[in-house]
Design a protein around this motif. Structure first.
Motif, PDB file in Angstrom:
ATOM      1  N   ASP A  58       0.866  -1.184   0.000  1.00 11.61           N
ATOM      2  CA  ASP A  58       0.000   0.000   0.000  1.00 11.61           C
ATOM      3  C   ASP A  58       0.899   1.229   0.000  1.00 11.61           C
ATOM      4  OD1 ASP A  58      -1.761   2.107   0.515  1.00 11.61           O
ATOM      5  OD2 ASP A  58      -3.091   0.836   1.719  1.00 11.61           O
ATOM      6  N   ARG A  93      -0.436   4.279   2.188  1.00 13.79           N
ATOM      7  CA  ARG A  93      -0.208   4.159   3.625  1.00 13.79           C
ATOM      8  C   ARG A  93       1.241   3.817   3.954  1.00 13.79           C
ATOM      9  NH1 ARG A  93      -5.554   0.862   5.806  1.00 13.79           N
ATOM     10  NH2 ARG A  93      -7.115   2.343   5.031  1.00 13.79           N
ATOM     11  N   ASN A  94       2.040   3.573   2.918  1.00 16.22           N
ATOM     12  CA  ASN A  94       3.458   3.256   3.090  1.00 16.22           C
ATOM     13  C   ASN A  94       3.636   1.989   3.941  1.00 16.22           C
ATOM     14  OD1 ASN A  94       6.080   3.942   2.327  1.00 16.22           O
ATOM     15  ND2 ASN A  94       6.523   4.887   4.302  1.00 16.22           N
ATOM     16  N   THR A  95       2.869   0.939   3.579  1.00 21.43           N
ATOM     17  CA  THR A  95       2.957  -0.332   4.303  1.00 21.43           C
ATOM     18  C   THR A  95       3.187  -1.478   3.324  1.00 21.43           C
ATOM     19  OG1 THR A  95       0.560  -0.685   4.189  1.00 21.43           O
ATOM     20  CG2 THR A  95       1.426   0.445   6.151  1.00 21.43           C
ATOM     21  N   THR A 129       2.739  -5.873   3.271  1.00 21.28           N
ATOM     22  CA  THR A 129       2.259  -7.080   3.923  1.00 21.28           C
ATOM     23  C   THR A 129       3.109  -8.263   3.457  1.00 21.28           C
ATOM     24  OG1 THR A 129       0.014  -6.190   3.964  1.00 21.28           O
ATOM     25  CG2 THR A 129       0.263  -8.559   4.355  1.00 21.28           C
ATOM     26  N   THR A 184       1.621  -7.128   8.471  1.00 21.95           N
ATOM     27  CA  THR A 184       1.780  -5.851   7.765  1.00 21.95           C
ATOM     28  C   THR A 184       2.769  -4.980   8.524  1.00 21.95           C
ATOM     29  OG1 THR A 184      -0.468  -5.967   6.875  1.00 21.95           O
ATOM     30  CG2 THR A 184       0.599  -3.795   6.911  1.00 21.95           C
ATOM     31  N   TYR A 185       3.769  -4.465   7.806  1.00 19.31           N
ATOM     32  CA  TYR A 185       4.809  -3.624   8.398  1.00 19.31           C
ATOM     33  C   TYR A 185       4.769  -2.238   7.753  1.00 19.31           C
ATOM     34  CZ  TYR A 185       6.806  -8.028  10.094  1.00 19.31           C
ATOM     35  OH  TYR A 185       6.995  -9.240  10.707  1.00 19.31           O
ATOM     36  N   GLU A 186       5.160  -1.243   8.527  1.00 18.31           N
ATOM     37  CA  GLU A 186       5.294   0.103   8.005  1.00 18.31           C
ATOM     38  C   GLU A 186       6.676   0.257   7.375  1.00 18.31           C
ATOM     39  OE1 GLU A 186       5.062   4.755   9.576  1.00 18.31           O
ATOM     40  OE2 GLU A 186       4.553   3.087  10.923  1.00 18.31           O
ATOM     41  N   SER A 200       9.878   2.537   6.383  1.00 15.79           N
ATOM     42  CA  SER A 200      10.488   3.805   6.778  1.00 15.79           C
ATOM     43  C   SER A 200      10.501   4.744   5.574  1.00 15.79           C
ATOM     44  CB  SER A 200      11.910   3.581   7.292  1.00 15.79           C
ATOM     45  OG  SER A 200      12.742   3.150   6.244  1.00 15.79           O
ATOM     46  N   ASN A 201      10.583   6.041   5.820  1.00 13.13           N
ATOM     47  CA  ASN A 201      10.521   7.032   4.738  1.00 13.13           C
ATOM     48  C   ASN A 201      11.663   6.892   3.748  1.00 13.13           C
ATOM     49  OD1 ASN A 201       8.144   8.141   5.728  1.00 13.13           O
ATOM     50  ND2 ASN A 201       9.253   9.532   7.114  1.00 13.13           N
ATOM     51  N   LYS A 242       9.744  -1.249  11.914  1.00 12.96           N
ATOM     52  CA  LYS A 242       9.598  -0.649  10.590  1.00 12.96           C
ATOM     53  C   LYS A 242      10.645  -1.264   9.661  1.00 12.96           C
ATOM     54  CE  LYS A 242       7.750   3.983  11.544  1.00 12.96           C
ATOM     55  NZ  LYS A 242       7.998   5.440  11.340  1.00 12.96           N
TER      56      LYS A 242
END
Length: 890
Positions: free
Chosen positions: A621, A624-626, A628, A637-639, A641-642, A673
């Motif tokens: 995604d 949402r910057n995620t 899975t 599901t992990y976020e 990092s920018n 993250k």
């Protein structure tokens, strides 16, 4: 007029039928004859029993109005419908969510043809590329279908031959299936004019023939849904059978009628009086209790049939008696031991005294006659009482003044009298007396006229604490065998007073113990009084997110995967593992990091942090910057990092947009993250050079066959070579096909894809395939644009240049296939030593060549080892790069 005559005829039949039902069964049975449910299948039709059974099972149906059409040929579509039904899978045909793509086939739409084809594809009954729904199901094709229906492809012998005179006309691909079906007594041949049998592989099967083949397969399909049940005839009373089923329940009042189809093991029609008690049968029972079908079956093919125990008698001497369990051991005249339990209402009779007695009156040495029932002893007759009974137990009480000794054995208490003449053997005490005995001693006594004549000590009373491991448990006998560091295994008794302690088990009991448990136990004599299991304190890992570390209170709080908040203590001996490094510290842990902890007595003894995950990307995604990831049997599901770093071997400076769903990857985490993603990338190629000094490998560039690519093989690169344990770089050879796996930019795995070798058995124009036989199987190579064929000189050639019996080496490189013709020479064999073959060439010169470890050596259809070749034998050598890969003995 015709209609009135018909009514009179029907009425007459009805009257006759009613009269028959009033006659004794034997008369009805004598007058009954074989019955056919179909007008066009006469009672003397060779396939009638199979058609009846298949119709009862729902494998086949008629066409209405009592029509079956036994001689009508079956299409491939109709054949798989019958096979799917025979496998009990018809319900699956209605599951539209799992339908396979059947758009390539011209299927009927008036019934659920698509559902049946989908199930056939799912269960590998058909080859999608060659399936022709409307084509006739040939006998060769049907043999393959039957073996796949029975899931027996793992039993195929790819070089098998058949006993049929037209064996050479059976297609190579079908011959293993036909041979196996013959071996399983499913398929038989067709008589020919020479007195032998043909198979006629290209003939289409008929409805009668396929019903027969599926019917013969029954013995291998006992567990499928809808199968007719099996059982043992337990009792016959007139026209009523009692059938014992595999689960030991019974079908009572199963009635035979004048329309019951009854057949023996050869499918010949028989009358009911041919059925005997203990016959194994397959049957079908109507809801009203009438038997529609009975087939005698061979017990040798069924391992789940019940056993009817016969009521008989047995004589012997009583050698052991356990009254609590109602268990006795009797030694028969031939020395064999019979062990059995006696029923609570078993009648025990003393023939000498002519009266009934209880089991407490039985003594070791008594001569007995046992009446055996279905499951246990139903009667005990004492033929001759022992003059000197031998008993054993633990001293419960001893009254020396009154001469009374009470024994405890399996929670039963028996008292005996003794006097000053009693003989006592007590360890090494020279002149032992009853005063040396004490409560808790395990002893053996001999009695005569109900008075103790001799006492022998077995085990002295002891009350100490021990530590050991449980090796056997008998819950029924309440006995545990434990081995300690100081002794061999010792059996101890338990009773209702034994105290158990098992961590995390409420109200533990004997049945909660397990073999291998480490225990601390206290014994009183030979009876365990207390027992504690000490090896079950360590719990399985608890996984969750680290929320808080309180160093003052030495407490850690986590949020478990079940979203529960839990707090645990930790101590100074806490181990912290971070990414495999066991020298981690609490200060290295970051909050919101996923951790795994191990607990001992509610105290954390180990924390494991793995900041690296490996799995498959199943969701991304970008808004949402995620991401899975499916890993470790779960989806998370992990976020991202920018500034997440993406590394892909085939794309320099990759970004998140280059990632595709389904890619395998390894991710680096920080505070849960993802900060780096290493995408896994694979490709296959051919090895050009191996340099073990520099740990390097060169392969052909898959994008440009004129170039090579060099890689360094570091210590952490995994090498996989089928058939070689712990392979090294030196095991890989030039010209080997390898599959290279990269994780990010780094080479992480080299998997060798072994070439296959063998001789061409045929080139089939109908399927556009080259068929190659090797030692274990037949390999089929599709002739298409992905196939390259090379002569022994290295020149590229086309398939028509190949011949039957050519020896070839086959390499699979991704979706491409290379076939190499061998160099061939006819020589005289001398010897084989080590990994070399020695021979004389056509000019009489003595020569030798390297012998490949996978080399095939054969004569006709038999394979040999190098040592089996006789000196002086004429052989053909098949070589690649001066290595012998094949030897044919003439």
């Amino acid at each position: 007029m015709i209609m009135r005559t018909g009514r009179k005829y029907v009425c007459l039949l009805t009257i006759i039928a009613l009269l028959l039902t009033m006659l004794p069964f034997g008369i009805v049975q004598a007058q009954s004859a074989q019955y056919s449910p179909f007008h066009d299948v006469p009672t003397n039709h060779w396939a009638l029993p199979h058609i009846i059974k298949s119709e009862l099972r729902g494998v086949v149906t008629g066409y209405g109005n009592g029509i079956f059409k036994p001689d009508q040929t079956v299409t491939q579509l109709e054949a798989i419908v019958m096979a799917v039904r025979a496998m009990g899978l018809e319900n699956e045909t209605h599951n539209t969510n799992q339908f396979a793509d059947t758009s390539n086939y011209d299927l009927p739409t008036t019934w659920n043809a698509r559902g049946f084809v989908s199930v056939a594809i799912k269960h590998s009954l058909i080859d999608e590329q060659t399936f022709r729904p409307s084509a006739g199901a040939s006998r060769a094709w049907t043999a393959q279908l039957l073996i796949r229906m029975l899931k027996m492809e793992n039993e195929l012998n790819m070089i098998a031959s058949t006993p049929f005179e037209d064996d050479n006309y059976i297609p190579v691909w079908a011959k293993p299936y036909v041979a196996l079906a013959v071996d399983k007594n499913i398929i038989s041949g067709i008589p020919n004019l020479s007195g032998s049998y043909d198979y006629r592989p290209n003939d289409a099967v008929t409805r009668a023939q396929l019903s027969t083949l599926i019917s013969r397969s029954d013995r291998y399909m006992n567990d499928v849904s809808g199968q007719l049940p099996i059982g043992i005839v337990k009792k016959i009373e007139g026209n009523t059978l009692t059938i014992l089923k595999p689960d030991n329940t019974t079908e009572s009042d199963a009635r035979v009628t004048n329309t019951t189809a009854i057949y023996d093991q050869s499918y010949s029609y028989i009358s009911q009086n041919k059925i005997t008690v203990e016959d194994a049968i397959r049957y079908q029972l109507s809801s009203s209790g009438n038997l529609r079908y009975i087939e005698l079956i061979d017990k040798n093919y069924y391992d789940n049939l019940p056993v009817i125990e016969k009521v008989n008698r047995l004589q012997g001497t009583l050698v052991q008696l356990y009254q609590e369990q109602r268990l006795m051991i009797v030694e028969q005249e031939d020395g064999r031991l019979y062990t059995g339990t006696y029923a609570t209402d078993a009648e025990i009779e003393d023939l000498e005294q002519g009266r009934s007695i209880s089991d407490s009156n039985l003594h070791i040495g008594d001569e007995l006659e046992l009446i055996l029932g279905d499951n246990d002893i139903v009667g005990i007759k004492v033929i001759k009482s022992s003059q000197e009974a031998v008993l054993s137990g633990v001293i419960f009480a001893i009254d020396i003044e009154r001469g009374i000794l009470t024994l405890e054995n399996n929670n039963r208490y028996t008292s005996y009298t003794f006097d000053d003449s009693v003989s006592v053997e007590y360890n090494n005490i020279r002149f032992a007396t009853v005063r040396d005995l004490r409560k808790g001693d395990e002893i053996q006594i001999q009695t005569e006229d109900n008075k103790i004549s001799k006492i022998t000590l077995i085990t002295p009373y002891q009350s100490n604490e021990y530590q050991g491991t449980i090796v056997t448990i008998s819950v029924r006998d309440e006995v545990i065998t434990i081995i300690t560091a100081e002794s061999d295994p010792v059996a101890y008794r338990t009773n209702s007073q034994t105290e158990y302690k098992i961590n995390n088990v409420n109200n533990p009991k004997l049945s909660d113990l397990e073999i291998g448990d480490h225990v601390i136990f206290t014994v009183d004599g030979r009876v365990i009084k207390k027992l504690e299991v000490i090896n079950r304190n360590l719990q399985d890992e608890i996984r969750g997110k680290l929320l808080n570390i309180n160093k003052d209170l030495k407490m850690i709080t986590i949020e478990t995967l079940d979203e529960e908040y839990k707090t645990f203590k930790y101590d100074d001996l806490l181990d912290v593992y971070i990414d495999g490094n066991k020298d981690g510290r609490l200060d290295d842990l970051l909050l919101d990091t996923n951790i795994a902890i191990k607990i001992d007595k509610n105290t954390i003894i180990r924390i494991t942090v793995n900041n690296q995950i490996a799995g498959t990307i199943v969701g991304l995604d970008k808004n949402r910057n995620t991401m899975t990831v499916e890993h470790d049997n779960r989806t998370t599901t992990y976020e991202l990092s920018n500034n997440v770093e993406v590394r892909m071997q085939d794309i320099r400076r990759a970004i998140v947009e280059d990632i595709k769903l389904g890619m395998e990857m390894v991710a680096k985490l920080e505070r849960n993250k993802i900060i780096r993603i290493d995408i896994k990338y694979k490709y296959s190629s051919i090895v050009k050079t191996i340099n073990t000094d520099w740990d390097r490998i060169e392969v052909i560039d898959p994008d440009n066959s004129n170039d090579t690519i060099r890689y360094y093989v570091y210590e952490d690169v995994v090498i996989i070579f089928p058939g070689i344990e712990d392979p090294e770089l030196a095991d890989i050879r030039v010209d080997d096909v390898v599959e290279l796996t990269f994780t990010g930019y780094e080479l992480s795995e080299i998997r060798v894809v072994p070439a296959s070798i063998g001789n061409i058995t045929s080139i089939e124009a109908s399927t556009n395939e080259i068929v190659v036989r090797n030692r274990n199987e037949v390999e089929r190579i599709l002739i298409n644009n992905n196939l390259n064929i090379y002569s022994a000189n290295g020149n590229q050639i086309s398939a028509p240049n190949l011949n039957t019996n050519d020896f070839v080496r086959v390499q699979r490189i991704g979706d491409k296939t290379n076939v190499y013709l061998s160099s061939t020479q006819e020589v005289e064999f001398f010897s084989a030593l080590g990994n070399r073959i020695y021979y004389y060439d056509n000019n009489g010169n003595y020569r030798n060549l390297a012998l490949d470890r996978e080399a095939l050596i054969w004569q006709s259809n038999t394979f040999f080892l190098p040592g089996d070749i006789q000196q002086g034998a004429k052989i053909s050598l098949y070589t690649f790069n001066n290595r012998v890969l094949g030897i044919r003995i003439h």
